[in-house]
Motif scaffolding. Structure first.
Motif, mmCIF file in Angstrom:
data_model
loop_
_atom_site.group_PDB
_atom_site.id
_atom_site.type_symbol
_atom_site.label_atom_id
_atom_site.label_comp_id
_atom_site.label_asym_id
_atom_site.label_seq_id
_atom_site.Cartn_x
_atom_site.Cartn_y
_atom_site.Cartn_z
ATOM 1 N N SER A 1 -8.177 8.740 -0.722
ATOM 2 C CA SER A 1 -6.919 8.072 -1.049
ATOM 3 C C SER A 1 -7.151 7.052 -2.159
ATOM 4 N N GLN B 1 -1.356 0.412 7.898
ATOM 5 C CA GLN B 1 -2.320 -0.543 7.346
ATOM 6 C C GLN B 1 -2.617 -1.725 8.267
ATOM 7 N N PHE C 1 -5.832 15.519 1.744
ATOM 8 C CA PHE C 1 -5.771 14.200 2.370
ATOM 9 C C PHE C 1 -4.789 14.228 3.537
ATOM 10 N N ILE D 1 -5.210 7.394 -5.819
ATOM 11 C CA ILE D 1 -4.398 6.319 -6.409
ATOM 12 C C ILE D 1 -4.991 5.914 -7.761
ATOM 13 N N THR E 1 0.845 -1.207 0.000
ATOM 14 C CA THR E 1 0.000 0.000 0.000
ATOM 15 C C THR E 1 0.875 1.250 0.000
ATOM 16 N N MET E 2 2.014 1.150 0.719
ATOM 17 C CA MET E 2 2.880 2.344 0.744
ATOM 18 C C MET E 2 3.400 2.663 -0.652
ATOM 19 N N TRP F 1 2.546 11.402 1.607
ATOM 20 C CA TRP F 1 1.575 10.663 0.788
ATOM 21 C C TRP F 1 2.239 9.371 0.279
ATOM 22 N N SER F 2 3.466 9.474 -0.200
ATOM 23 C CA SER F 2 4.141 8.275 -0.719
ATOM 24 C C SER F 2 4.357 7.245 0.378
ATOM 25 N N TYR F 3 4.510 7.709 1.607
ATOM 26 C CA TYR F 3 4.726 6.781 2.714
ATOM 27 C C TYR F 3 3.421 6.362 3.374
ATOM 28 N N ASP F 4 2.318 6.993 2.996
ATOM 29 C CA ASP F 4 1.077 6.653 3.691
ATOM 30 C C ASP F 4 0.749 5.179 3.431
ATOM 31 N N SER G 1 -5.748 -0.318 -0.060
ATOM 32 C CA SER G 1 -6.506 0.775 0.557
ATOM 33 C C SER G 1 -7.968 0.393 0.692
ATOM 34 N N GLY H 1 2.819 3.008 -4.104
ATOM 35 C CA GLY H 1 1.625 3.035 -4.960
ATOM 36 C C GLY H 1 1.845 4.035 -6.063
ATOM 37 N N SER H 2 1.295 5.220 -5.880
ATOM 38 C CA SER H 2 1.393 6.244 -6.916
ATOM 39 C C SER H 2 2.500 7.248 -6.603
ATOM 40 N N GLY H 3 2.700 7.530 -5.305
ATOM 41 C CA GLY H 3 3.536 8.647 -4.886
ATOM 42 C C GLY H 3 4.939 8.641 -5.454
ATOM 43 N N LYS I 1 -10.406 8.062 3.422
ATOM 44 C CA LYS I 1 -10.259 6.742 2.787
ATOM 45 C C LYS I 1 -10.682 6.765 1.317
HETATM 46 N N1 ARG Z 1 1.453 5.611 -0.370
HETATM 47 C C1 ARG Z 1 0.433 5.375 -1.330
HETATM 48 C C2 ARG Z 1 0.823 5.945 -2.662
HETATM 49 O O1 ARG Z 1 1.897 6.461 -2.803
HETATM 50 C C3 ARG Z 1 -0.894 5.917 -0.898
HETATM 51 C C4 ARG Z 1 -1.512 5.236 0.284
HETATM 52 C C5 ARG Z 1 -2.816 5.824 0.671
HETATM 53 N N2 ARG Z 1 -3.154 5.502 2.002
HETATM 54 C C6 ARG Z 1 -3.913 4.495 2.388
HETATM 55 N N3 ARG Z 1 -4.043 4.270 3.645
HETATM 56 N N4 ARG Z 1 -4.500 3.791 1.525
HETATM 57 O O2 ARG Z 1 0.053 5.871 -3.601
#
Ligand code: ARG
Length: 493
Positions: free
Chosen positions: A130, A243, A386, A134, A48-49, A236-239, A326, A51-53, A127
């Motif tokens: 996010s 999880q 977000f 993505i 999940t971390m 955001w990239s680390y969000d 997510s 992803g797009s960021g 939620k």
């Molecule tokens: N880090 C993810 C990305 O770079 C986004 C995660 C969003 N957070 C979540 N809890 N789903 O795309």
């Protein structure tokens, strides 16, 4: 993730029972099995971390902080902050072993109202947004190869993002096992592309392309808010570092596996992100990164030559996997809030045939679809809202580690974090919330705060005074029949 829904009655007292006792007691109940082992846990976090960021945010970070050196520092600092944050969450997750993440902790630390406000904001805004962000990342990368040199039309992008949301919600409604497979498969795929980018970058560096990296801290901008906004994109990239807290009821041998998955997953992502950024900077100048709407594609064109088509495919896989993770955990939160009567009851119902929390999944996807509609849904603005809204609650959760140490000193804590860590994280959260408001006040932040408080309008009549409108019961019955879902057998306290 699990293959079978187990609805287990859990309370802090239960938490202190041995898992085997709880299993014995609930043997006949349909339940969420404890099936997330080390590998599953790591892929839920890493998958999940990443992803797009990492494929889109580098431009936002460098445009905020100005130089290669400061940008790399932001990426590293975000990794350290995420690790510290996750360690604070491990204490909470092992002490209050209920799925639903922050919702459960805030409820215990500050009472039902704060728990409700988190559930309200997360389920309606953070939620689904996010998920939507993505999906927009997915859309940008799948459509980019068809429109070389120009931006794809908005309608096409929105259709691609909607396709991503609908496919994922179908997969998750269909089977937890399939969702689990998607998560692991796409985590593998994204690690391959990340490895390819890093190797590509280092080969170029070996060929002498080092001028951008050696320029270091030239043109750095270090204003209070620029750095905070840099953090917003980085974070955001680390969000996704939290999880596992959403699925604690399903983690196998949590006391051992939970901290290990965190301590392997997050530092690994941090190292990979820094190396990927070094690779980007080897091949592109900061202004080229800022100008490119899809930085990994430009990188691929320069480094992989004829094989560059692989980049958009891999990034699409990466975003798809993160969106899947997510959606999976968002449904667990919605489900937990429904189970406690903090959201519509129907959200806690389980599909009879598929054993998935389908009403929660469908609702989350519906809101995510609404979020991709407005034309203003651009990637970096959505990320700012977000991160702002999320960090208000992350901050409250870090503080809850300290509050619960005082209010519930006797609760069993299999893992006790060094108290300075949640204190540092709380301070970081306060900085992240205040800095952009002080230096670049924008109405958007005010709207976000008002939205959180607007939850009160629903809380008092519907939850506190239990004045449920008369149409709710027939509506519930209708949806129950339509979706073929049943209520959870046990409603926890
Ligand atoms: N880090 C993810 C990305 O770079 C986004 C995660 C969003 N957070 C979540 N809890 N789903 O795309």
């Amino acid at each position: 993730m699990s293959s079978k829904i187990r609805l287990r009655k859990v309370s802090p007292q239960h938490d202190m029972m041995k898992d085997s006792d709880v299993r014995e007691e609930k043997r006949d109940v349909i339940e969420l099995k404890q099936e997330v082992g080390i590998l599953g846990g790591i892929s839920l976090v890493v998958g999940t971390m990443i992803g797009s960021g990492i494929f889109m945010s580098p431009a936002n970070i460098i445009s905020n902080v100005g130089s290669v050196g400061s940008s790399l520092c932001i990426w590293a600092a975000c990794g350290v902050l995420s690790t510290l944050a996750a360690l604070s969450y491990v204490e909470l997750g092992l002490m209050i072993r209920k799925s639903g993440g922050e919702y459960q902790y805030l409820k215990e630390a500050y009472g039902d109202l704060v728990g409700f406000l988190l559930a309200w904001t997360s389920i309606i805004v953070t939620k689904p947004s996010s998920f939507a962000i993505i999906a927009i990342g997915f859309a940008q990368y799948v459509t980019a190869p068809f429109y070389p040199g120009c931006t794809p039309p908005d309608t096409i992008m929105k259709c691609a993002a909607a396709f991503c949301i609908l496919t994922i919600s179908t997969i998750n409604c269909f089977s937890v096992k399939l969702s689990n497979f998607v998560q692991i498969f796409f985590t593998g795929a994204k690690l391959l592309i990340i490895a390819a980018i890093i190797i590509g970058g280092f080969v170029m560096m070996g060929q002498g392309k080092t001028e951008n990296i050696t320029n270091g801290f030239e043109n750095s901008i270090s204003s209070f808010s620029a750095v905070a906004l840099g953090f917003y994109s980085g974070l955001w990239s680390y969000d996704g570092w939290n999880q596992l807290n959403f699925v604690t009821e399903e983690i196998k041998n949590p006391v051992k596996n939970f901290p290990i998955a965190i301590l392997i997953g997050i530092p690994m992502v941090t190292v990979l992100y820094i190396l990927v950024n070094i690779a980007y900077f080897t091949v592109m100048t900061p202004s080229e990164i800022i100008a490119s709407s899809a930085v990994a594609i430009t990188f691929g064109d320069r480094v992989f030559g004829p094989a560059s088509f692989i980049v958009p495919v891999a990034v699409a896989c990466s975003t798809f996997g993160a969106a899947n993770g997510s959606a999976f955990t968002a449904a667990r939160l919605t489900y937990a809030a429904g189970r406690n009567g903090h959201m519509l009851n129907i959200f806690s119902y389980i599909s009879v045939t598929r054993l998935t929390p389908s009403p929660a999944l469908i609702f989350n996807s519906f809101i995510a679809l609404l979020m991709i509609l407005p034309n203003s849904s651009n990637f970096s603005t959505l990320i700012d809202y977000f991160t702002f809204a999320s960090w208000i609650f992350y901050g409250a959760t870090f503080l809850s580690v300290i509050v619960l140490r005082i209010r519930r000193p006797k609760w069993e804590r299999p893992y006790k974090v060094w108290i300075v860590i949640p204190a540092i994280c709380t301070a970081a959260a306060v900085y992240l919330i205040i800095a952009p408001i002080v230096e670049q006040p924008s109405l958007a932040y005010l709207y976000a705060a008002c939205f959180i408080l607007a939850g009160l309008i629903f809380y008092f009549p519907l939850i506190y005074f239990k004045k449920v409108p008369p149409f709710m019961e027939p509506l519930n019955a209708f949806l129950q029949e339509l979706l073929e879902v049943v209520p959870p057998p046990d409603i926890p306290d």
